[in-house]
Enzyme design. Structure first.
Site, PDB file in Angstrom:
ATOM      1  N   ARG A 152      -5.345 -23.692  14.164  1.00  0.00           N
ATOM      2  CA  ARG A 152      -4.786 -24.231  15.622  1.00  0.00           C
ATOM      3  C   ARG A 152      -4.448 -23.080  16.629  1.00  0.00           C
ATOM      4  NH1 ARG A 152      -5.944 -28.373  13.937  1.00  0.00           N
ATOM      5  NH2 ARG A 152      -4.588 -30.414  13.848  1.00  0.00           N
ATOM      6  N   GLU A 169      -5.433 -29.046  25.207  1.00  0.00           N
ATOM      7  CA  GLU A 169      -6.557 -29.773  24.795  1.00  0.00           C
ATOM      8  C   GLU A 169      -6.636 -31.214  25.518  1.00  0.00           C
ATOM      9  OE1 GLU A 169      -7.253 -29.973  20.534  1.00  0.00           O
ATOM     10  OE2 GLU A 169      -7.443 -27.696  20.382  1.00  0.00           O
ATOM     11  N   HIS A 192     -12.871 -29.007  19.127  1.00  0.00           N
ATOM     12  CA  HIS A 192     -11.822 -29.723  18.260  1.00  0.00           C
ATOM     13  C   HIS A 192     -12.704 -30.703  17.628  1.00  0.00           C
ATOM     14  CE1 HIS A 192      -7.515 -30.031  16.880  1.00  0.00           C
ATOM     15  NE2 HIS A 192      -8.279 -30.248  15.875  1.00  0.00           N
TER      16      HIS A 192
END
Ligand SMILES: NC(=O)c1ccc[n+]([C@@H]2O[C@H](COP(=O)([O-])OP(=O)(O)OC[C@H]3O[C@@H](n4cnc5c(N)ncnc54)[C@H](O)[C@@H]3O)[C@@H](O)[C@H]2O)c1
Length: 351
Positions: free
Chosen positions: A266, A295, A314
Site C-alpha cells: 500500500r 486512487e 492497483h
C-alpha cells in the site's frame, strides 16, 4: 432438521457437497445478482433468518449485523483478505466470531510482483508503450504481407532507432539480491518464486521467526543489511500505524543507487514526497508500483511520467483464480463450524 445458510460468494463443489448435507443453502448477494449489483438493504433482506451467513464483497453495517444476530445468525464469514466491509463492533457485541480468508490473493500478488520486477529490470512497459506510440518503428508499408522472404530478419545493429540506445540495456534477476520487507503471506510467496530465478533473498521482518525464513532458503537480516545489499527491494508491509511512511528518505539513502523498489503493498507505507524525490534525483535507480496515495492515481502524478518507473493501476491482487482460493478457505471454515470444530481463520475483532 437442516440449518439455513445464506451464501453470497462461491465455494467449490467438493465442499458444497458436504455443506449441503447439513444445510439448505440460499444463493444471494453478488453470487446471485452479479458483481456490484447489490445494495446493503438487499443483502440484509436476503440473508435474514439464516444460521450461517457467508459474504463476499457485500457490505453489512452494525444495524444489519445486529438484525441478523437477533434472527438467529451464529456463523458469519467474509471471503476477503481484510473483511473491512462489515462492522466488527456489532459482530463482537453479538458474541460471534468472524471467519475471513487471509492471504487469498497472495499468489496473484506474488506473480504480479515478479512480473513488475522483470518489467522494471528489462524496460518492458517503456519499450512496449513506446513501440505502440511509434518509437523504434521502421517506415510504414502499404501491405504488411508483401515483405521479402528473408530467412533471418534482425533488428540490429544498435543504431539510433534501437530501444537499448534509448533506455540502456536491462539486467537479469539471476545472481542479484532481492530484499523482502515484510515476510508475511505475500512476501514469502515472492521470495520462493524469486529463488527459482536464481536470486539471493534477504528478508527483513523483525516479527517473523528467523527459522521460518531460513527454511525457505532466504536469509533473515536487519534493516540496514537489507537496504545496503539488495539490488531490488520488494515491499510487503501491512497497513498498520507503525508502518506508516516507514519507507522514506532514510531507507533510500542507505540503498544502492542502482537499486529498484517494487511496491504492491500500500502507498501508506511509503513517504510520497521522499519517494518521488529519490526517483527524480536518482538516489535510487527506479521503481515499479501498483498502489498510490490516492486512487485512482491523479493524472498529473509525477510517477506516471517517469521513465524509470513502471506503474500499474492497483491490480496485483485481481485474478480469476482468487475466488477459488477464498472459496475453499471459507468452505473449510463452514465445514469446521458444522462439525463443531475450531475454525482456523478468525479475524481479530478488537485490535
Ligand atoms: N496490490 C494488491 O492488489 C494487494 C493485494 C493484497 C494485499 N496487498 C497488500 O500487500 C501487503 C502485504 O500483505 P500480506 O497479506 O502479505 O500481509 P501479512 O500481514 O501476511 O504480512 C505482513 C508482514 O509484515 C511484517 N511486518 C509488520 N511490521 C513490520 C515492520 N515494521 N518491518 C518489517 N516487517 C514488518 C509482519 O510481521 C508480517 O510478516 C499489505 O499491505 C496488503 O494490503 C496488496
Amino acid at each position: 432438521m437442516k440449518k439455513k445458510m445464506a451464501l453470497c460468494t462461491p465455494i467449490p463443489k467438493k465442499q458444497m457437497d458436504i455443506i449441503e448435507q447439513f444445510c439448505d443453502v440460499t444463493i444471494c448477494g453478488e453470487l446471485k445478482h452479479g458483481k456490484g449489483n447489490v445494495t446493503e438493504d438487499m443483502t440484509r433482506e436476503e440473508c435474514m433468518g439464516n444460521e450461517l451467513v457467508v459474504l463476499g464483497d457485500e457490505y453489512a453495517g452494525a444495524d444489519t449485523i445486529t438484525a441478523w444476530a437477533e434472527a438467529g445468525m451464529k456463523f458469519m464469514g467474509v471471503a476477503k483478505g481484510t473483511p473491512a466491509t462489515v462492522d466488527y463492533d456489532a459482530i463482537d457485541k453479538a458474541g460471534l466470531e468472524l471467519s475471513y480468508t487471509p492471504g487469498r490473493n497472495r499468489v496473484a500478488v506474488a506473480e504480479f510482483n515478479i512480473g513488475l520486477m522483470i518489467a522494471a529490470a528489462r524496460h518492458i512497459t517503456l519499450s512496449s508503450t513506446g513501440l505502440a506510440k511509434g518509437e523504434h518503428t521502421g517506415p510504414a508499408v502499404d501491405d504488411i504481407y508483401d515483405v521479402p522472404d528473408v530467412k533471418n530478419v534482425t533488428f540490429g545493429p544498435l543504431d539510433e532507432k534501437h530501444p537499448f540506445v534509448d533506455y540502456g540495456i536491462g539486467f537479469e534477476l539471476y545472481g542479484k539480491t532481492l530484499g523482502i520487507a515484510g515476510y508475511g503471506a505475500i512476501g514469502r510467496e515472492v521470495a520462493v518464486r524469486a529463488k527459482a530465478f536464481g536470486m539471493e533473498i534477504l528478508a527483513y521482518d523483525p516479527y517473523c521467526p528467523a527459522e521460518k525464513i531460513e527454511a525457505d532458503g532466504a536469509k533473515a537480516v536487519d534493516l540496514d543489511t537489507m537496504l545496503a545489499q539488495s539490488d531490488i527491494i520488494s515491499i510487503h508491509l501491512p497497513v498498520i500505524p507503525s508502518c506508516k511512511a516507514i519507507v522514506n528518505k532514510d531507507w533510500f539513502s542507505k540503498m544502492k543507487p542502482t537499486a529498484y523498489v517494487i511496491n504492491t503493498a500500500r502507498a501508506y507505507v511509503i513517504d510520497q514526497k521522499d519517494f518521488v524525490e529519490a526517483l527524480q534525483n536518482k538516489t535510487i535507480a527506479g521503481a515499479a508500483v501498483d498502489v498510490y496515495w490516492q486512487e485512482p492515481v491523479p493524472a498529473n502524478h509525477p510517477l506516471l511520467s517517469m521513465r524509470n518507473v513502471v506503474c500499474t493501476p492497483h491490480m496485483a491482487g485481481l485474478t480469476t483464480d482468487v475466488d477459488g482460493w477464498s472459496g475453499s478457505m471459507m468452505g473449510d471454515e463452514v465445514i469446521a463450524y458444522l462439525n463443531g470444530e475450531p475454525r482456523k481463520y478468525i479475524w481479530k475483532l478488537k485490535k
